[in-house]
Design a protein around this motif. Sequence first.
Motif, PDB file in Angstrom:
ATOM      1  N   GLU A 142       0.831  -1.213   0.000  1.00  0.00           N
ATOM      2  CA  GLU A 142       0.000   0.000   0.000  1.00  0.00           C
ATOM      3  C   GLU A 142       0.863   1.260   0.000  1.00  0.00           C
ATOM      4  N   MET A 146       0.208   5.036  -1.254  1.00  0.00           N
ATOM      5  CA  MET A 146      -0.049   5.918  -0.117  1.00  0.00           C
ATOM      6  C   MET A 146       1.178   5.944   0.791  1.00  0.00           C
ATOM      7  N   ARG A 254      -5.476  -4.418  -5.077  1.00  0.00           N
ATOM      8  CA  ARG A 254      -5.293  -4.003  -3.690  1.00  0.00           C
ATOM      9  C   ARG A 254      -5.872  -5.039  -2.720  1.00  0.00           C
ATOM     10  N   ILE A 260      -5.824   2.132   2.019  1.00  0.00           N
ATOM     11  CA  ILE A 260      -5.843   3.235   1.049  1.00  0.00           C
ATOM     12  C   ILE A 260      -7.243   3.847   1.041  1.00  0.00           C
TER      13      ILE A 260
END
Length: 264
Positions: A142, A146, A254, A260
């Motif tokens: 992630e 981010m 993801r 996120i």
Amino acid sequence: MDMGLHHKSALVTGSTKGIGRAIAIELAREGANVLVNGRDREEVERTVIELKSMFPSTDPVAAAADLADREQREALFARHPHVDMLVNNMGIYEMLSYEDTNDEQWETYFRTNVLAANAMCRVYLPNMLERDFGRILFIASEEAMMPSGQMPAYAMTKSMLLSLSKSLSKLTRGSEVTVNTILPGPTLTENVREIIDSLYPGEALTFEDKEKRFMAANLTQSELQRFIAPAEIGRLAAFLCSPCASAFKGSPIRMDGGMIPTIF
């Protein structure tokens, strides 16, 4: 479900521990012959024995090598010139502030997390395209989408893998070869479990209690509010490596536990 991976070969880099090991297990569960990779030859051999014990119909192979080292990579390529699936999982990470990261450390992150993975693709992708089947899977984080600011060198390299994955996917147009990336969130690897266990000395807490306390205090953005099990990522990886996932092309997938906060 049968994912159609029986007797296919899969090289999983960094597969003696953590996420890589979980991916190796799930691919072997589906009947794939896994090339187990790691720098420690004894750990590699031990993992091969364990896979063979768990899945006796498969033929796991020891592929010990430090893939950040060009000579060791090339020796591995000479021994194993063709694979059906390549999972680029190997990587390094640590909490390292921008101010404390020197040029040599930046270069080490780039060489280990990006250049080694790219070198693997340069060898195996052309043969996959020639045979019109293959799977390349990158394991990012992630942090790629981010960055927390706590490990900028790591975050940079994981973002680069997203770009590399998309670029390579463009080369697979019209073929049954796919290139994709998984972005795991905080995952309960062996190292993470040890860290969590050590944070609350002298308190009569179960590991689950420690995990909940840690998540509530440090990872409030997680919607899962627990660490992801490596086996969960392993199952996703096995699916993405299968013929069932042929429509996934250049995709960042993801599995971040809701870390996120955006929809894109």
